[in-house]
Design a protein around this motif. Structure first.
Motif, PDB file in Angstrom:
ATOM      1  N   ASN A   1       0.674  -0.659  -0.055  1.00  0.00           N
ATOM      2  CA  ASN A   1       0.040  -0.077  -0.037  1.00  0.00           C
ATOM      3  C   ASN A   1       0.793   1.244  -0.015  1.00  0.00           C
ATOM      4  N   TYR A   2       0.275   2.239  -0.820  1.00  0.00           N
ATOM      5  CA  TYR A   2       1.580   3.093  -1.171  1.00  0.00           C
ATOM      6  C   TYR A   2       0.605   4.552  -0.699  1.00  0.00           C
ATOM      7  N   ASN A   3       1.368   5.943   0.013  1.00  0.00           N
ATOM      8  CA  ASN A   3       0.768   7.302   0.853  1.00  0.00           C
ATOM      9  C   ASN A   3       1.754   7.804   0.173  1.00  0.00           C
ATOM     10  N   ALA A   4       2.023   9.116   0.291  1.00  0.00           N
ATOM     11  CA  ALA A   4       2.385  10.066   0.337  1.00  0.00           C
ATOM     12  C   ALA A   4       2.297  11.325   0.898  1.00  0.00           C
ATOM     13  N   VAL A   5       3.132  11.340   1.798  1.00  0.00           N
ATOM     14  CA  VAL A   5       2.903  12.007   2.797  1.00  0.00           C
ATOM     15  C   VAL A   5       4.248  13.647   2.969  1.00  0.00           C
ATOM     16  N   SER A   6       2.925  14.263   4.478  1.00  0.00           N
ATOM     17  CA  SER A   6       4.163  15.543   4.252  1.00  0.00           C
ATOM     18  C   SER A   6       4.923  15.516   5.703  1.00  0.00           C
TER      19      SER A   6
ATOM     20  N   GLN B   1       8.017  14.731  -3.507  1.00  0.00           N
ATOM     21  CA  GLN B   1       8.514  13.416  -4.701  1.00  0.00           C
ATOM     22  C   GLN B   1       7.469  12.798  -5.190  1.00  0.00           C
ATOM     23  N   ALA B   2       5.913  13.031  -4.754  1.00  0.00           N
ATOM     24  CA  ALA B   2       5.306  11.880  -5.378  1.00  0.00           C
ATOM     25  C   ALA B   2       5.241  12.046  -6.864  1.00  0.00           C
ATOM     26  N   PRO B   3       5.453  10.358  -7.294  1.00  0.00           N
ATOM     27  CA  PRO B   3       5.138  10.622  -9.010  1.00  0.00           C
ATOM     28  C   PRO B   3       3.891  11.031 -10.092  1.00  0.00           C
ATOM     29  N   TRP B   4       2.768  11.122  -8.322  1.00  0.00           N
ATOM     30  CA  TRP B   4       1.801  11.827  -8.765  1.00  0.00           C
ATOM     31  C   TRP B   4       1.453  12.487  -7.703  1.00  0.00           C
ATOM     32  N   PRO B   5       1.073  13.461  -8.162  1.00  0.00           N
ATOM     33  CA  PRO B   5       0.812  14.378  -6.711  1.00  0.00           C
ATOM     34  C   PRO B   5      -0.358  14.882  -7.350  1.00  0.00           C
ATOM     35  N   THR B   6      -1.577  14.089  -5.871  1.00  0.00           N
ATOM     36  CA  THR B   6      -3.259  15.244  -6.408  1.00  0.00           C
ATOM     37  C   THR B   6      -3.833  15.843  -5.097  1.00  0.00           C
ATOM     38  N   GLY B   7      -4.751  15.877  -4.962  1.00  0.00           N
ATOM     39  CA  GLY B   7      -5.700  16.506  -4.058  1.00  0.00           C
ATOM     40  C   GLY B   7      -5.436  16.127  -2.269  1.00  0.00           C
ATOM     41  N   ALA B   8      -5.352  16.900  -1.652  1.00  0.00           N
ATOM     42  CA  ALA B   8      -4.468  15.917   0.005  1.00  0.00           C
ATOM     43  C   ALA B   8      -5.395  15.619   0.533  1.00  0.00           C
TER      44      ALA B   8
END
Length: 555
Positions: free
Chosen positions: A280-285, A372-379
């Protein structure tokens, strides 16, 4: 070479995953409704047989003037059909309200089905078939019993004058009501305990003083880089407010019954042909881990230096380490996504936390910096306070408006509420099972009371004779209560093994409690025993107060 198939289904049916999640609970609800219907029909059958006993002379007169048994049975069934039709009509009128109530407890995602609560022709047809079926099954026996009489004795009105007649069928129906009621009570206890266990699960991060909301700068025309900068500024402005202890954001919302997984290649690890390489993946601050109070086990967390263009880094959870680096430190190792050329260096390890929901297994997880997320989206933005989390709601809205009033703050929830959203199915089962259990217990109590009251009335002369011959009032009361104990023992003795067998079917809907849980069974038996004794108390008291002279006086 492995082969893969794509299954295409109509989109109007909603998400397949949601259908699968609702399929078993809805089947369980149908079984509960069927048990409740059987209890209600048993009550009606008992009342019909009691009423038929009072019509013995009327039926005998009909036979005496030439009526056939078949014709009388048809008449009695027609009377039952009128009762069933009236009940079906009332049920259809209440169906919309009941469906609305059930939908309030439906899990997230059920709205994709576009449920309609108004009865259509299929519901009407089902109600008609159910009414006809119950009329035949539970009306035929009383009709046959009523028309099975000795004509001469019936015309003399001597049936059951002393012994009270044969109440075997009515006792059997009363025992069956106890049987079905106990099954429903055990189910209610199991589902309630399961829900309590789920609510007590620690998701691995802070939920009591945290709220979460969604915001998407891309809807306002921001590109990838502008989205990253705007969200970083939002985090900074939120943390500057005195009501806020910490703020952070992520691509995926935790405990939202949703996942995002990515295929990865892990440095030094050779995957098996059919192995699942999709953590599972997550892009976080940078503020994500401190806001949710997720501790660092090894290495470091993300910082402002992990910006777009810097060396890609990542953080993994314990399950990831155990799977790909058992007994080793993952720091300095690399992983990459199959859809991207970058290699992410593992710089930290965090404990396992719940991802999709509190009842789901903890998956392997990878975290990358949002910048650095390859696919930045809403948060999904998390805001933690040291007070009640509701106090941060106006702060979150105000800061967002100050930065860009055109971007709406949506789906704002307290994290405790967010945690509970994943328990929609369990709450629905627990609530409805409890409601059905209570209703079934009340119906069983009414049926038991009716049987005993009618039995006391028919045995009035017998009881008066017993008292006249020296029986004590307490002995007379026990004579009635003994019947309650016998009926309860028969119903309970059959219900416990049945609950153990049927419990295997409900095992998949339980968490932290087994289907043969002795506490749930003992609690259900205790509740029903108290209700049964209470139902028998008034008839027993009435029997003990019978005056011998009045009971034995000739009519």
């Amino acid at each position: 070479m492995s082969r893969h198939r794509i299954l295409v289904e109509p989109g109007g049916q909603g998400r397949r995953r949601t259908r699968e999640a609702l399929e078993s609970p809805l089947r369980l609800l149908m079984v509960m409704v069927a048990l409740l219907l059987l209890i209600a029909c048993g009550n009606v059958a008992n009342l019909l047989m009691a009423r038929a006993a009072g019509r013995t002379k009327e039926i005998a007169v009909r036979f005496a003037i030439g009526a056939t048994r078949a014709r009388v049975v048809r008449q009695l069934l027609a009377e039952c059909a009128l009762i069933s039709a009236a009940a079906a009509a009332l049920g259809l009128l209440a169906a919309g309200w009941a469906a609305d109530l059930i939908l309030r407890f439906a899990p997230d995602g059920a709205e994709s089905f576009n449920f309609t609560t108004g009865p259509d022709w299929r519901i009407v047809a089902f109600a008609a078939v159910a009414a006809a079926g119950t009329t035949f099954l539970f009306g035929l026996l009383p009709a046959l019993r009523t028309t099975q009489l000795h004509l001469a004795l019936a015309l003399k009105d001597q049936a059951g004058s002393i012994a009270g007649g044969n109440d075997g069928w009515r006792r059997a129906l009363a025992s069956s009501q106890i049987f079905f009621s106990l099954l429903l009570l055990i189910g209610a206890a199991l589902f309630t305990r399961s829900l309590m266990e789920l609510r007590n699960i620690d998701p691995g991060f802070e939920t009591e003083h945290t709220l979460v909301f969604a915001i998407d700068p891309m809807q306002g025309g921001y590109d990838d880089d502008a989205t990253r900068l705007w969200l970083a500024r939002l985090e900074e402005e939120l943390e500057a407010r005195p009501e806020v202890v910490s703020a952070g954001f992520s691509t995926m919302r935790m405990l939202d019954d949703d996942t995002w997984s990515n295929s990865v290649k892990v440095e030094g690890y050779e995957s098996a042909p059919e192995e699942d390489m999709n953590p599972n993946y997550n892009a976080v601050s940078p503020g994500y881990f401190r806001t949710l109070e997720i501790p660092l086990l090894e290495g470091r967390t993300f910082t402002e230096a992990d910006a777009n263009g810097a060396a890609p880094v990542g953080i993994v959870n314990e399950s990831f380490v155990e799977h790909f680096f058992p007994g080793e430190s993952p720091l300095g190792r690399h992983f990459s996504f199959y859809m991207g050329p970058e290699e992410f260096e593992i710089v930290g390890v965090v404990p396992d936390t719940r991802y999709e929901g509190v009842k789901e297994d903890i998956p392997e997880q990878v975290f990358v910096p949002f910048a650095q997320a390859p696919w930045p989206t809403g948060a999904h933005v998390y805001v933690r306070t040291d007070r009640r989390p509701e106090i941060a709601v106006p702060v979150a809205r105000a800061v967002s408006r100050e930065l860009d009033a055109s971007l709406p703050v949506v789906d704002l929830r307290l994290m405790e509420d967010q945690k509970n959203t994943t328990l929609g199915t369990e709450r629905m089962l627990a609530f409805l099972a409890t409601a059905f259990g209570i209703l079934a217990t009340l119906l069983a109590a009414v049926g038991l009371y009716g049987l005993l009251a009618y039995s006391v009335a028919r045995r009035r002369r017998e009881i008066g004779l017993r008292i006249a011959l020296g029986a004590q009032r307490g002995d007379v009361s026990w004579l009635v209560l003994k019947e309650v104990v016998l009926l309860f023992a028969i119903g309970t003795g059959a219900a416990i093994p049945a609950a153990l067998v049927l419990g295997r079917w409900t095992e998949s809907q339980l968490y932290g409690v087994r289907s043969n849980d002795p506490v749930s069974m003992a609690g259900a038996v205790a509740i029903l025993s108290v209700v049964a004794l209470a139902a028998g108390y008034l008839p027993a008291r009435r029997a003990a107060r019978i005056q011998p002279m009045e009971a034995l006086r000739l009519e």
